[in-house]
Design an enzyme around this catalytic site. Structure first.
Site, PDB file in Angstrom:
ATOM      1  CG  ASP A  28      -4.907  16.056  32.287  1.00 21.68           C
ATOM      2  OD1 ASP A  28      -3.672  15.993  32.448  1.00 21.68           O
ATOM      3  OD2 ASP A  28      -5.629  16.857  32.895  1.00 21.68           O
ATOM      4  CG  HIS A  29      -8.622  13.374  28.143  1.00 24.62           C
ATOM      5  ND1 HIS A  29      -9.532  12.777  28.975  1.00 24.62           N
ATOM      6  CD2 HIS A  29      -8.674  14.706  28.394  1.00 24.62           C
ATOM      7  CE1 HIS A  29     -10.149  13.719  29.676  1.00 24.62           C
ATOM      8  NE2 HIS A  29      -9.641  14.893  29.342  1.00 24.62           N
TER       9      HIS A  29
END
Lengths: 416, 433
Positions: A186-187
């Site tokens: 997600d990052h």
């Protein structure tokens, strides 16, 4: 002293922001998209989150500092949405839709991380966006991207980590995969989203027309596996888990070794003979330095199990932090496996002002993770926490030309 | 089957130009090679500067046939595709004059040579600033810990970075007799490289917008990048004073959580976030119907599981735990491929735990051209995953292989910087290039 006073004298916070004047209409939610727009907001962009109160960002369900969960008080939501403004909008209400379209017409970029096709079904396909704004940048983040055979597949961070191969290659060889202990991709997807947005904003001056950028979260993981993919294709060597050991470059000892206390570990990466001698000396173990089994890198690589046992025997009564400082003083690459309280006391992060304090009307003054770079003249900042649900409706709608009466009417109709 | 409408095909090139053309990047040292690669993949002219013996990453494997060679490192091949390469010994006085001219020809310098190394030679950011070089506009210093601070001189490695930055204490096994785990491999360099590109592009944008006059420094610390990439552990501490604990194959959390990584009948694994309980009733019905085909739904049709879908996550712990146990038994009847395709066809985020190389044969990535053909030295052919940005209308070309050692000395020094061709052999003999 309130936390927000802690760095209020930082001249750094007064510097010009690179993205001042850039406006992003942000339909993203949960983590990957908000991570991308968090970076843009830290760099000075005016990021306006558009939320659907009936289908709330699940991060708003995160735990508050105290008391029962409340959408305005989620710690994790606050951390990933600081510096942004926020409105709620029922986009199926005709007047609200007009206003959102007006917002897009005057903006630089639109972001979303819904499943592919969802944003178009909401009436914001790329064709419509470019009609509204011929220079718009449209950035979408999704698991598999907006085209390709399996584009309808859905992911969360860990799903994408599994599919990309990152999960498989993380862990001990005789155990199940450890994977990553959080939604790493997600990052990464957020970072690539921010990069792509910066590329598109820079390119906008040169090209005629709007730009559409499509990012697949799984691909952001795959790009990091290039070396192991080449090893498979050229040498036929399958990817395998090797725990904390290092083959390329070859290093031994190379691992996390137990220290005194509960779940305390020191990592050591020994690449040279000098590192090895210094490590042995610091551990009070000249006999290891003399031991034939460990006399060369090749020998140590061939006897890693014995080596790791011998090191652990000598670290397990040591204080991990003190040992780290002692080894670093000897030039040996070594680091404590830091937990969060350790990081909040980390003197290097403190020297760089990495954690920045800012006020919030919902969760009081808090620290926030900063950006990992410092400029010379430009700046980034954390100046406020995340918006409460619908906090900036009056402000943003007034900017769009609405009167207080009209805003009240929209509220009465549950249109915002 | 997907119920999403077909998406429009990405159109042909708008203007045929790369995304980041007319930007020259000079890159030295190894800490910035990911950043250089990410810029090279979108069309920047990235010139890798190496000592005549080759930069360190050429001396790191794997190698074809495990035979070390200065031109054949597969690591160097992956991290340096699309770049050009010149040699330059910065300890050599003649070389430093060339270095300055090279930097002045560039928009961006990426200095990944280690804290203080170039400044110690009078060839770093400080010299660029003090001596008024004509370029570059942006100087990105990528170091393990930053240019200043008590740890600035510390020794570092990928393992040490992932320990100090926090990812390791979140990653590993529920059994804490086992050590925290470094995710494989080199992720601190990726995190640092990705954020370095954010900093570089942010600085270029700010300078172009007139927010500051050049030159601009980007003081990029890998430690900070890793520290910023830990997700939940920071809010758990800052808001709750709780410490996330690592757990096998899933998110770290302050307390126990259901298992989400399940073995399949073919002795592989599926990753099923949350442990299997769907997030909407529509998907719950689909999953239960699928389980029924195997007589595997057990008690999951009880109303409490339906109600749990609507409950806050912390209020339905028992149901989530039970759902995870039943799902584990169900998945154990399936192959990974059945579980992956079957789950996804029901819009469930079920992920197959794959080896990275298994993606090379997945038709979805073929549809997306996620791998580009790459010619390696000695005529070897392979495919390489490309930087994950898709700009509609921009063709992604075939990547150039990483440069041979000094491959572009003539082009860069003679043709572009105007060094007379007859001087190059002498510079080479004296060890300057």
């Amino acid at each position: 002293m309130a936390k927000s006073d802690a760095n209020s004298d930082r001249a750094y916070d007064e510097r010009p922001r690179p993205l001042a004047g850039v406006r992003v209409v942000d339909f993203t939610w949960i983590v990957a998209g908000p991570q991308a727009t968090r970076i843009l907001a830290d760099l000075g962009a005016d990021v306006i989150r558009v939320e659907n109160e009936g289908h709330m960002d699940s991060l708003r369900g995160g735990l508050p500092p105290d008391g029962p969960p409340h959408p305005d008080r989620s710690g994790i939501f606050n951390n990933f949405n600081r510096n942004k403004r926020g409105i709620t909008a029922n986009i199926y209400h005709p007047r609200t839709r007009e206003l959102i379209e007006q917002l897009i017409s005057g903006a630089d970029a639109v972001t979303e991380n819904f499943s592919p096709g969802a944003f178009a079904r909401m009436g914001f396909g790329f064709e419509r966006l470019r009609e509204l704004n011929p220079k718009i940048v449209y950035l979408s983040l999704s698991g598999y991207g907006h085209y390709g055979r399996d584009s309808s597949y859905v992911t969360w961070g860990p799903t994408a980590q599994a599919v990309s191969g990152l999960t498989y290659i993380s862990g001990l060889p005789d155990q199940d995969p450890a994977g990553w202990g959080y939604s790493y991709l997600d990052h990464s997807a957020g970072y690539y989203g921010a990069i792509a947005m910066l590329l598109a904003l820079r390119r906008r001056d040169r090209i005629e027309g709007a730009q559409r950028v499509d990012i697949s979260q799984v691909e952001t993981g795959m790009v990091m596996t290039g070396v192991t993919m080449l090893d498979w294709q050229i040498n036929g060597r399958q990817s395998e888990r090797i725990g904390n050991r290092s083959r390329h470059p070859a290093m031994a000892p190379h691992g996390a070794y137990r220290c005194a206390g509960d779940d305390r570990w020191i990592t050591v990466a020994v690449e040279t003979g000098e590192h090895w001698r210094e490590l042995c000396e610091e551990l009070g173990a000249p006999e290891l330095a003399e031991d034939e089994r460990f006399a060369s890198l090749e020998a140590r690589l061939a006897a890693e199990d014995e080596l790791d046992a011998a090191i652990t025997e000598r670290t397990s009564e040591r204080d991990a932090r003190e040992l780290m400082y002692a080894l670093q003083a000897r030039g040996v690459p070594a680091g404590l496996a830091q937990n969060m309280p350790d990081k909040m006391e980390d003197e290097q992060l403190a020297a760089r002002g990495f954690y920045r304090a800012a006020p919030s009307p919902y969760v009081d003054d808090r620290f926030y993770e900063g950006l990992p770079f410092l400029f010379r003249q430009l700046g980034w900042d954390v100046h406020r926490g995340a918006p409460g649900i619908g906090e900036h409706i009056d402000e943003v709608l007034t900017e769009l030309g609405c009167t207080p009466e009209e805003i009240a009417q929209l509220r009465a109709e549950a249109a915002v | 089957m997907s119920d999403a409408p077909p998406l429009p095909e990405f159109a042909d090139s708008l203007d045929g130009a790369p995304i980041l053309d007319r930007v020259r990047v000079v890159e030295v040292g190894d800490l910035g090679e990911v950043a250089g690669r990410l810029l090279a993949d979108v069309g920047a002219d990235v010139i890798r500067v190496e000592p005549p013996s080759g930069t360190d990453s050429r001396h790191i494997g794997p190698y074809p046939g495990d035979e070390p060679g200065v031109e054949t490192s597969l690591r160097f091949a992956a991290h340096n595709a699309n770049k050009r390469g010149v040699t330059l010994d910065l300890e050599h006085t003649e070389a430093r004059e060339l270095w300055r001219r090279l930097c002045e020809s560039a928009d961006v310098v990426i200095d990944g040579s280690g804290h203080g190394v170039l400044d110690g030679l009078g060839a770093g950011w400080e010299a660029r600033l003090a001596d008024g070089w004509a370029g570059p506009r942006v100087w990105c210093s990528i170091t393990p810990f930053g240019r200043e601070g008590p740890w600035a001189d510390w020794a570092s490695s990928d393992l040490v970075q992932l320990a100090l930055g926090g990812p390791m204490m979140s990653t590993g096994y529920t059994d804490h007799d086992l050590p925290p785990i470094r995710g494989g491999f080199d992720h601190s360099y990726w995190m640092g490289g990705e954020y370095a590109v954010v900093g570089i592009l942010g600085a270029l944008f700010g300078l172009d917008a007139g927010a500051a006059e050049g030159p601009e420094l980007v003081d990029m610390a890998i430690h900070d990048a890793v520290s910023a990439t830990t997700e939940g552990s920071f809010p758990s501490w800052e808001y709750r004073r709780e410490i996330n604990q690592r757990a096998t194959g899933r998110h770290s959390a302050p307390g126990p959580t259901p298992e989400i990584q399940f073995p399949t009948v073919d002795r592989r694994h599926m990753n099923i976030i949350g442990g299997g309980q769907p997030r909407s009733v529509r998907y719950l019905e689909g999953l239960l119907d699928w389980m029924d085909q195997y007589d595997a739904a057990e008690d999951l049709r009880e109303p409490r599981f339906r109600e749990a879908v609507f409950a806050a996550r912390n209020e339905a712990g028992k149901e989530r735990q039970r759902f995870s146990e039943v799902t584990k038994r169900f998945v154990a009847m399936l192959t990974t491929e059945e579980a992956y395709r079957g789950g996804q066809s029901l819009h469930l985020p079920w992920g197959i735990v794959r080896r990275p190389e298994e993606n090379l044969d997945d038709p979805h990535w073929t549809d997306r051209d996620s791998f580009a053909p790459l010619e390696l030295p000695d005529g070897l052919q392979a495919r390489l995953p490309v930087a994950p940005y898709r700009f509609e209308g921009v063709e992604r070309g075939v990547p150039c292989r990483a440069p041979l050692l000094g491959e572009h000395n003539h082009a860069v020094y003679h043709e572009e910087l105007g060094v007379p061709a007859e001087e190059l052999p002498g510079l080479s003999e004296r060890g300057a290039i």
